[in-house]
Design a protein around this motif. Structure first.
Motif, short mmCIF file in Angstrom:
data_model
loop_
_atom_site.label_atom_id
_atom_site.label_comp_id
_atom_site.label_asym_id
_atom_site.label_seq_id
_atom_site.Cartn_x
_atom_site.Cartn_y
_atom_site.Cartn_z
N GLY A 182 0.78 -1.22 0.00
CA GLY A 182 0.00 0.00 0.00
C GLY A 182 0.81 1.27 0.00
N GLY A 183 2.13 1.15 -0.10
CA GLY A 183 2.97 2.33 -0.08
C GLY A 183 2.98 3.07 -1.41
N PHE A 184 3.39 4.34 -1.33
CA PHE A 184 3.46 5.19 -2.52
C PHE A 184 4.88 5.72 -2.68
CE2 PHE A 184 -0.97 4.97 -1.80
CZ PHE A 184 -1.63 5.34 -2.96
N VAL A 185 5.24 6.03 -3.91
CA VAL A 185 6.50 6.71 -4.18
C VAL A 185 6.17 8.08 -4.77
CG1 VAL A 185 7.81 4.59 -4.51
CG2 VAL A 185 6.68 5.65 -6.48
N ASP A 186 6.99 9.06 -4.45
CA ASP A 186 6.80 10.41 -4.97
C ASP A 186 7.45 10.54 -6.34
OD1 ASP A 186 5.50 11.04 -2.64
OD2 ASP A 186 7.20 12.09 -1.73
N PRO A 188 3.62 10.33 -32.60
CA PRO A 188 5.05 10.67 -32.71
C PRO A 188 5.61 11.10 -31.36
CG PRO A 188 3.73 12.52 -33.41
CD PRO A 188 2.76 11.41 -33.12
N PRO A 189 6.92 11.02 -31.18
CA PRO A 189 7.53 11.50 -29.93
C PRO A 189 7.21 12.98 -29.73
CG PRO A 189 9.09 10.19 -31.19
CD PRO A 189 7.92 10.45 -32.10
N ARG A 190 6.85 13.37 -28.51
CA ARG A 190 6.53 14.76 -28.22
C ARG A 190 6.93 15.08 -26.78
NH1 ARG A 190 3.10 10.27 -28.45
NH2 ARG A 190 1.27 10.51 -27.12
N ARG A 191 7.34 16.31 -26.57
CA ARG A 191 7.77 16.77 -25.25
C ARG A 191 6.55 17.11 -24.41
NH1 ARG A 191 12.52 16.18 -22.39
NH2 ARG A 191 12.70 17.83 -20.83
N VAL A 192 6.50 16.58 -23.19
CA VAL A 192 5.34 16.77 -22.31
C VAL A 192 5.83 17.18 -20.93
CG1 VAL A 192 3.34 15.65 -21.25
CG2 VAL A 192 4.02 15.02 -23.57
N LEU A 193 5.12 18.12 -20.30
CA LEU A 193 5.40 18.53 -18.93
C LEU A 193 4.39 17.87 -17.99
CD1 LEU A 193 6.12 22.34 -19.42
CD2 LEU A 193 7.77 20.47 -19.18
N VAL A 194 4.87 17.42 -16.82
CA VAL A 194 4.03 16.68 -15.89
C VAL A 194 4.15 17.27 -14.50
CG1 VAL A 194 3.46 14.38 -15.01
CG2 VAL A 194 4.54 14.60 -17.26
N SER A 195 3.02 17.45 -13.83
CA SER A 195 3.02 17.92 -12.44
C SER A 195 3.38 16.76 -11.51
CB SER A 195 1.64 18.47 -12.06
OG SER A 195 1.31 19.57 -12.86
N PRO A 196 3.91 17.04 -10.33
CA PRO A 196 4.27 15.97 -9.40
C PRO A 196 3.03 15.22 -8.90
CG PRO A 196 4.44 18.10 -8.33
CD PRO A 196 4.20 18.38 -9.77
N PHE A 197 3.22 13.96 -8.56
CA PHE A 197 2.12 13.14 -8.04
C PHE A 197 2.71 11.97 -7.26
CE2 PHE A 197 3.24 11.54 -12.22
CZ PHE A 197 3.20 10.16 -12.11
N ARG A 198 1.86 11.25 -6.58
CA ARG A 198 2.27 10.08 -5.82
C ARG A 198 1.73 8.84 -6.51
NH1 ARG A 198 1.73 9.80 0.18
NH2 ARG A 198 3.87 9.03 -0.05
N ARG A 256 -3.07 0.25 -10.85
CA ARG A 256 -2.55 0.86 -9.63
C ARG A 256 -3.13 2.26 -9.54
NH1 ARG A 256 3.46 0.35 -9.53
NH2 ARG A 256 3.19 -1.16 -11.21
N ILE A 257 -3.02 2.90 -8.40
CA ILE A 257 -3.62 4.21 -8.24
C ILE A 257 -2.56 5.27 -8.00
CG2 ILE A 257 -5.76 3.22 -7.37
CD1 ILE A 257 -4.95 4.19 -4.57
N VAL A 258 -2.96 6.51 -8.17
CA VAL A 258 -2.08 7.65 -7.89
C VAL A 258 -2.84 8.62 -6.99
CG1 VAL A 258 -0.87 7.44 -10.08
CG2 VAL A 258 -2.83 8.99 -9.90
N LYS A 259 -2.10 9.55 -6.41
CA LYS A 259 -2.68 10.63 -5.63
C LYS A 259 -1.98 11.93 -6.02
CE LYS A 259 -4.01 7.82 -1.69
NZ LYS A 259 -4.09 7.70 -0.20
N THR A 260 -2.74 12.99 -6.03
CA THR A 260 -2.15 14.30 -6.25
C THR A 260 -1.26 14.62 -5.06
OG1 THR A 260 -4.09 14.98 -7.50
CG2 THR A 260 -2.64 16.74 -6.66
N MET A 261 -0.12 15.18 -5.30
CA MET A 261 0.83 15.47 -4.23
C MET A 261 0.15 16.28 -3.12
SD MET A 261 4.01 14.54 -3.85
CE MET A 261 4.95 14.59 -5.37
N GLY A 262 0.28 15.77 -1.90
CA GLY A 262 -0.34 16.42 -0.75
C GLY A 262 -1.58 15.74 -0.25
N ASP A 263 -2.15 14.80 -1.06
CA ASP A 263 -3.32 14.05 -0.60
C ASP A 263 -2.94 13.14 0.56
OD1 ASP A 263 -4.84 15.20 -2.48
OD2 ASP A 263 -5.04 13.45 -3.79
N ALA A 264 -3.89 12.88 1.44
CA ALA A 264 -3.64 12.01 2.59
C ALA A 264 -4.66 10.88 2.59
CB ALA A 264 -3.73 12.81 3.89
#
Length: 300
Positions: A39-43, A62-72, A288-296
């Protein structure tokens, strides 16, 4: 039904080749994460990457440059134990249980016919992954399968998270590669040591289980990627929350599974993608699941 498109089946498959039944090989192997790790998460820090890098099939580029916000990111695929806790708490009934079963891969006397590899098994559900009469004994730490997109979303809501977008998933998988210049470095080490659970042998008639498993493996049996996440490549395909094209109501799945092989589809790469009907399930698709950074409020 999920059929990997664009893959070429080697001509002259020998139907009489010795094979290992998916339900037999590797079922007793002792490996996986310890209780304290479940049940652990990695940042995953925010940043940029090239999505669809080194495309093998047309739909990957095609290959493209993408920006991503942080998440868990949950460090492993959701397990049968985790899904059991969700069902016990909510009484949730999966779509396969309500609608007549799920798709299973099986040996066939006509391996040259792609459609003969899969069938709808009315007894296949997350509780009975090999069909009627089977169960979860010894599979607590295996990824839950026979779950649809809606089932995965329901679990994610209960667990206080969500499904990853395709961009998030591929970004995390790309950051986890041992060699960023080698898209297949998540499959095996330079010395040949297995880093993922994929099909080893002649697909679909001979699975040597050389990597330790012919079916699903308990989560965490292979070394984690550089992010600390396990099984981003292989084991089971994983649902995302991103549509796959516009022609049909399909959703993108990522990561490949234990049915991906060197001689067939080669979809055990971060950029690989497939489309899956949102209300359909199979024995080689989990999540698997993710969480927005800061979620508890993490659950196990």
């Amino acid at each position: 039904m999920l059929i990997a498109t664009g893959c070429v089946l080697i001509a002259g498959l020998v139907a009489t080749a010795i094979s290992i039944r998916l339900s037999d090989a590797g079922s007793g192997t002792a490996c996986g994460l310890e209780e304290s790790q479940l049940g652990g998460f990695v940042d995953i820090p925010g940043g940029g990457f090239v999505m669809g890098a080194d495309p093998h099939y047309a739909e990957e580029g095609p290959p493209r440059r993408v920006l991503v916000s942080p998440f868990r990111l949950q460090a492993h695929e959701v397990t049968n134990r985790q899904f059991s806790a969700f069902v016990a708490d909510t009484g949730y009934v999966t779509e396969a249980e309500r609608n007549g079963g799920s798709a299973k891969f099986s040996e066939t006397d006509t391996p040259e016919r792609v459609l003969s590899w899969w069938s709808l098994d009315p007894g296949a559900t997350w509780r009975t992954p090999d069909g009627a009469g089977s169960g979860l004994s010894g599979r607590d730490l295996h990824p839950v399968v026979h779950v649809t997109l809606n089932d995965a979303r329901a679990y994610a809501d209960w667990a206080g998270g969500r499904l990853p977008t395709e961009v998030e998933w591929e970004y995390a998988a790309s950051r986890g590669l041992f060699d960023p210049m080698d898209p297949k470095s998540g499959v095996r080490a330079p010395d040949g040591t297995a880093r993922a659970n994929v099909w080893t042998g002649l697909f679909p008639v001979l699975n040597s289980a050389r990597d330790g498993f012919a079916g699903t493996a308990p989560v965490g049996c292979y070394e984690p990627g550089l992010t600390g996440a396990y099984d981003m490549i292989g084991n089971v395909w994983e649902w995302t929350d991103t549509p796959f094209g516009t022609a049909l109501p399909r959703v993108t799945i990522k990561g490949g599974s234990y049915l991906c092989s060197e001689d067939y589809c080669q979809r055990y790469r971060a950029a690989a993608r497939e489309g899956m009907e949102r209300d359909f399930s199979t024995e080689h698709v989990g999540f698997r699941i993710v969480k927005t950074m800061g979620d508890a409020g993490e659950r196990r």
